[in-house]
Design an enzyme around this catalytic site. Structure first.
Site, mmCIF file in Angstrom:
data_model
loop_
_atom_site.group_PDB
_atom_site.id
_atom_site.type_symbol
_atom_site.label_atom_id
_atom_site.label_comp_id
_atom_site.label_asym_id
_atom_site.label_seq_id
_atom_site.Cartn_x
_atom_site.Cartn_y
_atom_site.Cartn_z
ATOM 1 N NE ARG A 122 2.311 3.804 3.664
ATOM 2 C CZ ARG A 122 1.399 3.805 2.679
ATOM 3 N NH1 ARG A 122 1.495 2.953 1.661
ATOM 4 N NH2 ARG A 122 0.414 4.672 2.690
ATOM 5 C CG ASP A 175 3.153 6.786 2.046
ATOM 6 O OD1 ASP A 175 2.434 7.427 2.836
ATOM 7 O OD2 ASP A 175 2.707 6.268 1.000
ATOM 8 C CG HIS A 184 0.320 9.244 1.136
ATOM 9 N ND1 HIS A 184 0.009 8.345 2.126
ATOM 10 C CD2 HIS A 184 -0.732 9.213 0.270
ATOM 11 C CE1 HIS A 184 -1.167 7.779 1.870
ATOM 12 N NE2 HIS A 184 -1.641 8.292 0.755
ATOM 13 C CG ASP A 199 -1.669 8.423 -3.184
ATOM 14 O OD1 ASP A 199 -0.697 9.197 -3.264
ATOM 15 O OD2 ASP A 199 -1.657 7.378 -2.512
ATOM 16 C CD GLU A 200 -5.049 6.781 0.025
ATOM 17 O OE1 GLU A 200 -5.911 5.913 0.175
ATOM 18 O OE2 GLU A 200 -3.869 6.646 0.414
ATOM 19 C CD1 TRP A 218 -5.224 5.793 -7.241
ATOM 20 C CD2 TRP A 218 -5.958 4.444 -5.625
ATOM 21 N NE1 TRP A 218 -5.589 6.581 -6.184
ATOM 22 C CE2 TRP A 218 -6.034 5.778 -5.157
ATOM 23 C CE3 TRP A 218 -6.356 3.411 -4.771
ATOM 24 C CZ2 TRP A 218 -6.511 6.107 -3.884
ATOM 25 C CZ3 TRP A 218 -6.832 3.742 -3.500
ATOM 26 C CH2 TRP A 218 -6.903 5.075 -3.073
ATOM 27 C CD1 TRP A 268 -1.247 -0.654 -2.514
ATOM 28 C CD2 TRP A 268 0.246 0.903 -1.904
ATOM 29 N NE1 TRP A 268 -1.301 0.375 -3.419
ATOM 30 C CE2 TRP A 268 -0.398 1.340 -3.074
ATOM 31 C CE3 TRP A 268 1.231 1.707 -1.337
ATOM 32 C CZ2 TRP A 268 -0.105 2.545 -3.695
ATOM 33 C CZ3 TRP A 268 1.528 2.920 -1.949
ATOM 34 C CH2 TRP A 268 0.870 3.329 -3.110
HETATM 35 C C1 ACM Z 1 -3.191 4.360 -3.365
HETATM 36 O O1 ACM Z 1 -3.553 3.183 -3.189
HETATM 37 N N1 ACM Z 1 -3.248 5.230 -2.374
HETATM 38 C C2 ACM Z 1 -2.692 4.810 -4.640
#
Ligand code: ACM
Length: 767
Positions: free
Chosen positions: A172, A201, A268, A330-331, A398, A473
């Site tokens: 990021r 990402d 991601h 993730d996500e 997480w 992050w």
């Molecule tokens: C995360 O915070 N997406 C691992």
């Protein structure tokens, strides 16, 4: 109470009697962070000065550790020691690898300070290094330079957890190699040993892959929303060459830190798909994302794509010797997989009935590849979805601790890094000068209080908890100054949670050891956050507005610092009046306050508050509560890649609503707002529907002022200027109907939610 020898547990009891930093304890444990497992004070100590030799055994690791110690000591204490090899001299500092050393645990060491000298001995190289770090802390107990009298003591120390981690998101925002080395140095000084490096990402691919040059030629660069305007660069990005990565890996290894690289998949993945659309689902080429949040771009599940990922992992494994390779997981919202006939056909052919199960299949396939190469897969807790996780995969929890509990019950190893407690991108305090980050506050104390092992796990299940990690992050940490501010001093709390036996974790003791650590940061020019000790200067605004007199209360977040203040605008020193109880002032007055440790060293820079009628009616927007308080809230930098740490705006991404606190309104006739337009660069995926849309009467919306509640009567409505033809910062003014007594205001932007986001720099009520 006498307490010698001073075992760590005994130290806790002793320190438990201490009300605060203000009362100096009779016996202070040395200012070591993390606190050693066992520490016994002895009567006679040892003086280290420039003539003290450092005697080492013949191993190169010992020589390396000695030079690390000597170099660090020279930089931070101005004390220049020299190494003597082999021949035992006395008195001396002795560093020795010793198979008979009393501490058997990996990474452990013994350190003895006696009138004959200081001896560190350990069974392994990491242990010796940890002992040297402890010695460095003993030799930097304060801000002075030169010789140090070290109290007599015997330390027997070893780590509580094998995984003591910090994650940095370089996707990021991008950090230079030098900045990453700075972070690794601090990790080493805190006995942390695992640097999890988030390298890919949606917003950037940061690792050079020789076989796929487009990953960095295209994937490492994004075009920010305000590209080329107002000082913003035309493109943002960067990547690490393989040579640079090798250098960083070696730098870390020399500090007994393993780097665990993360290549995030199947989600991601937008930067990768921007570089190689054939590995995406739709065949289309997206831009590298400029939107924080959850973007929809996934890898497809064709064999060619797995070949691509395998090739990438080949180069990753060549660069990183780590046992663990992190594959994200993730996500990954499954919209693209659901909409793709090819993916659906593959699922059908495989007999897979849900997209979550397909993700499980995907991750298992990558796990097998890593396994064939002697590595182990680790991923975020979503890798548990689909119930297909290879038995030896490790889960990083997480989304709270549920993932860890489920994984440990299933027999997987786990690493604890739950949001929000260990998400260091959450802000540390709520003062107006806090940097950007996610809201609410995750304080130093919150980190210190984190319980690593969930209580529901049995002793056998708890053995699956490898350790603990904090995550950085960087959406809202655009510069390294932001990164350092977010990390320190919370890293101190993390290190103690990760290293020290839980029975020794004791908040007052930790706070008593922190001032020395602040001096170590100062000596190394680390941008440590002082929010835990910064003074909040509070008063009853309405009483002051009504009477011209105010009662001032001074507090710091942790409630232990010695606060000194002035009323004449001068900088407070320890010689200034000390705050004990709220005091009265007559307006106008300027209150300045700062906090200090017992030895007079500063713990926080001074803060200032002007108390007069105009100032009491004028509030920084980032101190006005968002409404409602529970949504997705940020302290937002003005542009995604802002270079400075201020200004910062408090934003509720779902609802642009803020409260001006209840105020004595007699004599107020107008409102003036310093307003700002911000990019609305958030990918909210399935949460987009939560964004509140409001009717507006003018083309670009208004800032509407309601009396008292947000559904209260409208007092004013100020049309917003055309975004295409006005500066990012602008002012709004309106008359307010006369009101008596105390009223709050609710300020709501009604701008269309498919356009920019608006925030308040400052709101001022005027006569
Ligand atoms: C995360 O915070 N997406 C691992």
């Amino acid at each position: 109470m006498t307490c010698r020898p001073l075992l760590a547990v005994c130290a806790c009891l002793l320190l438990g009697l201490l009300p605060s930093l203000r009362a100096a304890p009779a016996v202070v444990p040395p200012a070591l962070i993390p606190l050693p497992a066992k520490l016994t004070l002895a009567d006679a100590g040892f003086r280290v000065d420039a003539r003290t030799p450092v005697v080492i055994d013949h191993s190169s690791a010992t020589r390396h550790t000695a030079s690390y110690l000597i170099d660090l000591l020279a930089r931070t204490r101005g004390l220049h020691l020299r190494v003597t090899s082999g021949k035992l001299e006395s008195p001396a500092i002795v560093l020795q690898r010793d198979p008979q050393a009393p501490v058997a645990q990996a990474g452990g060491y013994a350190l003895d300070v006696t009138p004959q000298g200081i001896r560190i001995h350990a069974r392994d190289d990491a242990g010796l290094f940890h002992g040297a770090i402890t010695l460095w802390q003993l030799l930097t107990p304060d801000a002075r330079t030169g010789a140090v009298d070290v109290p007599g003591m015997h330390i027997r120390d070893w780590p509580r957890f094998a995984w003591r981690g910090l994650m940095l998101d370089s996707a990021r925002h991008f950090q230079s190699v030098a900045e990453i080395k700075t972070l690794l140095d601090q990790m080493a000084q805190h006995k942390l040993n695992t640097f999890h490096w988030h390298l890919t990402d949606d917003q950037g691919w940061r690792i050079q892959i020789r076989r796929y040059p487009e990953l960095t030629r295209i994937g490492a660069w994004r075009t920010p929303p305000d590209a080329g305007h107002d000082g913003e660069p035309k493109r943002y990005g960067g990547f690490y060459t393989q040579d640079e990565i090798r250098a960083v890996v070696a730098y870390a290894a020399a500090r007994y830190i393993t780097i665990v690289p993360e290549i995030d998949m199947p989600g991601h993945a937008q930067a990768a798909v921007a570089a190689y659309p054939q590995f995406g689902v739709t065949g289309q080429r997206p831009a590298v994302s400029v939107d924080w949040g959850i973007n929809p771009w996934l890898y497809n599940v064709d064999d060619d794509t797995f070949t691509f990922i395998d090739h990438v992992l080949d180069e990753v494994m060549e660069l990183f010797p780590s046992k663990y390779i992190h594959v994200g997981g993730d996500e990954a919202i499954k919209d693209q997989w659901q909409a793709s006939p090819a993916v659906q056909a593959k699922m059908h052919a495989l007999g897979i009935t849900s997209e979550d199960a397909l993700q499980g299949w995907f991750i298992a396939r990558i796990g097998r590849y890593l396994d064939q190469h002697g590595r182990k897969l680790i991923g975020w807790d979503e890798i548990l979805e689909g119930d297909n996780l290879p038995a030896d995969a490790t889960v990083m929890s997480w989304r709270g601790t549920d993932g860890a509990i489920k994984a440990a019950l299933l027999g997987h190893d786990v690493v604890m890094s739950p949001a929000p407690a260990l998400y260091f991108d959450f802000v540390q305090g709520d003062l107006a000068d806090e940097y950007s980050g996610r809201l609410g506050v995750e304080s130093l104390k919150d980190v210190y209080a984190f319980q690593v092992v969930p209580g529901v796990l049995s002793a056998t299940q708890a053995k699956h908890v490898l350790g603990v990690q904090a995550n950085l992050w960087t959406e809202h940490l655009p510069t390294f100054a932001h990164v350092e501010h977010a990390v320190f001093p919370r890293l101190d709390a993390l290190s103690e949670v990760a290293w020290s036996p839980p029975a020794t974790n004791h908040w007052p003791s930790f706070l008593a050891r922190l001032p020395a650590q602040f001096e170590r940061y100062r000596a190394q020019h680390v941008n440590v956050a002082d929010g835990a000790f910064a003074v909040d200067i509070a008063t009853d605004r309405n009483l002051a507005l009504a009477t011209g007199k105010a009662t001032v209360t001074l507090t710091d977040q942790v409630g232990v610092a010695a606060i000194h203040y002035t009323l004449d605008g001068s900088a407070p020193t320890p010689a200034a009046p000390r705050y004990d109880l709220p005091f009265n002032v007559t307006l106008p007055v300027t209150v300045r306050a700062a906090s200090f440790a017992d030895d007079g060293s500063p713990l926080a820079a001074s803060r200032e508050r002007v108390l007069d009628r105009a100032a009491l009616l004028s509030l920084p927007g980032n101190t006005l509560p968002n409404c409602p308080a529970s949504d997705f809230r940020l302290r937002l930098q003005p542009t995604p890649d802002a270079k400075s740490t201020q200004p910062v705006y408090a934003v509720n991404v779902f609802n642009t609503c803020q409260l001006f606190p209840v105020t004595w309104m007699d004599g107020v006739t107008a409102i003036h707002v310093d307003a700002v337009r911000l990019p609305r660069n958030f990918a909210l995926a399935h949460e987009q529907k939560l964004v509140v849309s409001r009717p507006h009467a003018t083309p670009f919306g208004e800032l509407v002022v309601h009396a008292d509640q947000c559904d209260g009567p409208v007092l004013a409505s100020m049309p917003l200027p055309d975004p295409a033809h006005s500066a990012r910062n602008f002012t709004l003014d309106a008359r307010l109907p006369a009101q008596q007594g105390e009223h709050g205001l609710c300020l709501i932007y009604t701008a269309p939610i498919d356009g920019p986001l608006y925030a308040i720099g400052r709101a001022t009520l005027t006569p």
